[in-house]
Design an enzyme around this catalytic site. Structure first.
Site, short mmCIF file in Angstrom:
data_model
loop_
_atom_site.label_atom_id
_atom_site.label_comp_id
_atom_site.label_asym_id
_atom_site.label_seq_id
_atom_site.Cartn_x
_atom_site.Cartn_y
_atom_site.Cartn_z
N LYS A 1 0.84 -1.22 0.00
CA LYS A 1 0.00 0.00 0.00
C LYS A 1 0.87 1.26 0.00
O LYS A 1 0.67 2.17 -0.80
CB LYS A 1 -0.92 0.03 1.24
N ARG B 1 -9.94 0.63 8.07
CA ARG B 1 -9.48 -0.72 8.37
C ARG B 1 -10.53 -1.51 9.13
O ARG B 1 -10.30 -2.67 9.46
CB ARG B 1 -8.27 -0.62 9.29
N ARG C 1 11.62 -6.05 4.84
CA ARG C 1 11.54 -4.58 4.76
C ARG C 1 12.54 -3.90 5.68
O ARG C 1 12.69 -4.24 6.85
CB ARG C 1 10.13 -4.12 5.13
N ARG D 1 11.23 -1.97 11.00
CA ARG D 1 10.15 -1.35 11.76
C ARG D 1 9.87 -2.20 12.99
O ARG D 1 9.89 -3.43 12.90
CB ARG D 1 8.89 -1.29 10.86
N ARG E 1 -0.31 -9.08 13.38
CA ARG E 1 -0.90 -8.04 12.51
C ARG E 1 -1.72 -8.67 11.40
O ARG E 1 -2.78 -8.17 11.04
CB ARG E 1 0.21 -7.16 11.92
P1 AP5 Z 1 4.90 -1.57 1.87
O1 AP5 Z 1 4.52 -0.75 0.69
O2 AP5 Z 1 5.68 -0.92 2.95
O3 AP5 Z 1 3.59 -2.33 2.44
P2 AP5 Z 1 2.34 -1.78 3.21
O4 AP5 Z 1 1.13 -2.39 2.61
O5 AP5 Z 1 2.38 -0.29 3.32
O6 AP5 Z 1 2.58 -2.47 4.62
P3 AP5 Z 1 2.49 -1.91 6.10
O7 AP5 Z 1 3.22 -2.88 6.95
O8 AP5 Z 1 2.88 -0.47 6.17
O9 AP5 Z 1 0.95 -2.03 6.34
P4 AP5 Z 1 0.21 -2.08 7.66
O10 AP5 Z 1 -1.14 -1.87 7.19
O11 AP5 Z 1 0.40 -3.26 8.51
O12 AP5 Z 1 0.94 -0.92 8.54
P5 AP5 Z 1 0.53 0.57 8.86
O13 AP5 Z 1 1.75 1.36 8.90
O14 AP5 Z 1 -0.59 1.00 8.02
O15 AP5 Z 1 5.72 -2.83 1.32
C1 AP5 Z 1 6.25 -3.79 2.21
C2 AP5 Z 1 7.62 -4.26 1.70
O16 AP5 Z 1 7.46 -4.97 0.47
C3 AP5 Z 1 8.60 -3.14 1.40
O17 AP5 Z 1 9.90 -3.56 1.72
C4 AP5 Z 1 8.47 -2.91 -0.12
O18 AP5 Z 1 9.67 -2.46 -0.69
C5 AP5 Z 1 8.13 -4.33 -0.60
N1 AP5 Z 1 7.22 -4.37 -1.75
C6 AP5 Z 1 6.09 -3.62 -1.92
N2 AP5 Z 1 5.46 -3.97 -3.05
C7 AP5 Z 1 6.20 -4.96 -3.62
C8 AP5 Z 1 6.06 -5.73 -4.81
N3 AP5 Z 1 5.02 -5.57 -5.65
N4 AP5 Z 1 7.00 -6.67 -5.07
C9 AP5 Z 1 8.05 -6.85 -4.23
N5 AP5 Z 1 8.24 -6.14 -3.08
C10 AP5 Z 1 7.32 -5.21 -2.78
O19 AP5 Z 1 -0.03 0.43 10.35
C11 AP5 Z 1 0.81 0.17 11.44
C12 AP5 Z 1 -0.01 0.09 12.73
O20 AP5 Z 1 -0.66 1.36 12.97
C13 AP5 Z 1 -1.15 -0.92 12.73
O21 AP5 Z 1 -0.70 -2.22 13.06
C14 AP5 Z 1 -2.08 -0.32 13.79
O22 AP5 Z 1 -1.60 -0.57 15.08
C15 AP5 Z 1 -1.96 1.18 13.50
N6 AP5 Z 1 -2.96 1.61 12.50
C16 AP5 Z 1 -2.69 2.10 11.26
N7 AP5 Z 1 -3.83 2.39 10.61
C17 AP5 Z 1 -4.85 2.09 11.46
C18 AP5 Z 1 -6.26 2.16 11.36
N8 AP5 Z 1 -6.86 2.60 10.24
N9 AP5 Z 1 -6.99 1.75 12.42
C19 AP5 Z 1 -6.41 1.35 13.56
N10 AP5 Z 1 -5.07 1.23 13.73
C20 AP5 Z 1 -4.28 1.59 12.68
MG MG Z 2 2.63 1.06 4.91
#
Ligand code: AP5
Ligand code: MG
Length: 226
Positions: free
Chosen positions: A13, A88, A127, A160, A171
């Site tokens: 994402k 989410r 990552r 991270r 997660r």
């Molecule tokens: P990346 O693009 O970083 O993936 P991502 O989908 O952004 O993954 P996240 O881990 O950030 O998602 P998340 O939803 O768990 O975390 P968030 O920060 O939102 O890609 C991942 C890796 O793969 C990278 O190394 C990249 O280079 C590689 N890659 C990407 N695409 C690729 C491809 N096509 N091919 C090969 N490699 C690829 O949330 C963190 C925490 O915050 C949550 O756990 C929760 O506690 C809180 N939180 C956030 N939002 C909410 C919400 N709406 N409600 C409640 N709590 C929330």
């Molecule tokens: Mg992310």
């Protein structure tokens, strides 16, 4: 355009939202990044969120919705937004509809980036993020030239906190329980587009752009009929 990127932890994402934001000139609003910014600045919201994030659980809806509402109210979001990681839960999705309609807007597209469990785990495990400039690497899919150093700025690369193996799994469980129901929710509203997230980054981007352009054409057709 108002776009939601939906997908599991590590589905890509953030990677896609960053590029789309540059290409479409609309801000990338990531709830996870907003929380991490609050943590860094040691705000009271950051303190509330910290325990949930460290455990790999969702921050309560009320807190999250309030934070995103505030961000969407800023002037740079007037022309549209790319939401990454929000909504989410179903209550968050309902709140988003309300926020957008208050602003006289609606969601144009919800892109669900579909990735297998195996791939999610591999992407999360690989990552690494530059502590200085935030550039995101992946040991398996896009490693730095020098181990542990950012190609762009020379900063040190870090994992991270919530990418540690025991938290990763949790997660993903939380995602299955609380976020997967949104796939049905948006499908029923006729807004969901499925994207094959197993492709390389450029392949996913191409499919996303096609979906966004098609949604844009639909919106313009509806606008010209009304
Ligand atoms: P990346 O693009 O970083 O993936 P991502 O989908 O952004 O993954 P996240 O881990 O950030 O998602 P998340 O939803 O768990 O975390 P968030 O920060 O939102 O890609 C991942 C890796 O793969 C990278 O190394 C990249 O280079 C590689 N890659 C990407 N695409 C690729 C491809 N096509 N091919 C090969 N490699 C690829 O949330 C963190 C925490 O915050 C949550 O756990 C929760 O506690 C809180 N939180 C956030 N939002 C909410 C919400 N709406 N409600 C409640 N709590 C929330
Ligand atoms: Mg992310």
């Amino acid at each position: 355009m108002n776009i939601v990127l939906l997908g599991g932890p590590g589905s890509g994402k953030g990677t896609q939202a960053k590029t789309l934001s540059e290409m479409l000139h609309v801000p990338h609003v990531a709830s996870g990044d907003l929380f991490r910014e609050h943590l860094k600045n040691q705000t009271s919201l950051g303190e509330t969120a910290q325990a949930y994030i460290n455990r790999g659980e969702l921050v309560p809806d009320q807190v999250t919705i309030g934070m995103v509402r505030e961000r969407l109210g800023l002037p740079d979001c007037q022309a549209g937004v790319i939401l990454d990681g929000f909504p989410r839960t179903v209550p968050q999705a309902e709140a988003l509809e309300g926020m957008l309609s208050e602003l006289g807007r609606r969601l144009d597209v919800v892109a669900y980036i579909e990735v297998s469990l195996e791939t999610l785990l591999k992407r999360l495990s690989g990552r690494l993020i530059c502590a200085q400039c935030g550039f995101v690497y992946n040991l398996y899919f896009g490693p730095p030239k020098i181990a542990g150093r950012c190609d762009a700025c020379g900063g040190s690369l870090e994992q991270r906190q919530d990418d540690r193996p025991e938290i990763q799994r949790h997660r993903i469980e939380v995602y299955w329980e609380q976020t997967v129901p949104l796939i049905d929710y948006y499908q029923r509203l006729g807004k969901l587009t499925r994207i094959d997230g197993e492709q390389d980054i450029a392949g996913v981007q191409g499919q996303l752009l096609t979906a966004i352009r098609a949604a844009g054409r639909r919106t313009r057709r509806k606008g010209s009929k009304s």
